[in-house]
Design an enzyme around this catalytic site. Structure first.
Site, short mmCIF file in Angstrom:
data_model
loop_
_atom_site.label_atom_id
_atom_site.label_comp_id
_atom_site.label_asym_id
_atom_site.label_seq_id
_atom_site.Cartn_x
_atom_site.Cartn_y
_atom_site.Cartn_z
N CYS A 56 0.82 -1.20 0.00
CA CYS A 56 0.00 0.00 0.00
C CYS A 56 0.86 1.26 0.00
CB CYS A 56 -0.98 -0.06 1.17
SG CYS A 56 -2.42 1.01 1.00
N HIS A 57 0.78 2.07 1.06
CA HIS A 57 1.56 3.31 1.16
C HIS A 57 2.97 3.08 1.71
CE1 HIS A 57 -2.46 5.07 0.73
NE2 HIS A 57 -1.85 6.19 0.39
#
Length: 184
Positions: free
Chosen positions: A106-107
């Site tokens: 994800c991030h």
């Protein structure tokens, strides 16, 4: 194998911590929660507070040499806080310098950008990181899981929680492969 899970004191996406943690445990490995502060970390379900988890060790008391691999769970706030902590960035960079496998979802690749370890690598992430990864010299792809074996070390990345069913088995398989190669 000992696997570090690096998270900030607040902001990790709970499912991106708990599902890979369970996969590592199910593979017979020993996960440890590493953070920038002792105590408990606060996880989130997107923007809502979720559970808390006990910190096993802090970044000031560990090094990449203590572990066989690293998992970087996402959440928007988690990697943003980690990339502002020089010890956390150095801890991540240490895994690449040692050629040890790193997994990020994800991030989480934000901290990889800060550690200056994406140059020449192909990876995936949450789509909003695409420009950051490209500006840091990496190649961004829109895939469920991307395994990049560019030296030194293997990087396993994934885009989002919906990709966890592909990410978790890729992580455990690559960690096992790296461990067997190191022992050979």
């Amino acid at each position: 194998m000992r696997i570090a899970f690096l998270v900030a004191p607040e902001g990790v996406e709970q499912v991106e911590l708990t599902q890979p943690w369970q996969a590592v445990t199910d593979a017979g490995d020993s996960p440890e929660l590493v953070s920038t502060k002792p105590g408990r970390i606060q996880a989130f379900h997107h923007l809502e507070k979720a559970d808390t988890f006990p910190v096993d060790r802090t970044v000031e008391g560990v090094s990449a040499g203590d572990y066989d691999g690293l998992v970087l769970p996402g959440g928007v706030a988690n990697p943003d806080a980690l990339r502002m902590d020089e010890r956390a960035v150095a801890f991540v960079r240490g895994f690449f310098e040692a050629g040890k496998p790193v997994a990020a979802i994800c991030h989480a690749p934000w901290i990889l950008v800060e550690a200056d370890v994406v140059r020449g690598r192909t990876l995936t992430s949450w789509p909003s990181l695409r420009t950051d990864i490209r500006n840091a010299g990496g190649t961004w792809v829109d895939e469920q899981v991307r395994i990049c074996e560019a030296a030194p070390g293997t990087l396993i990345t994934s885009r989002k929680p919906a990709d966890l069913k592909a990410f978790c088995p890729a992580v455990t398989a690559e960690f096992k492969k790296a461990h067997e190669s190191a022992r050979a």
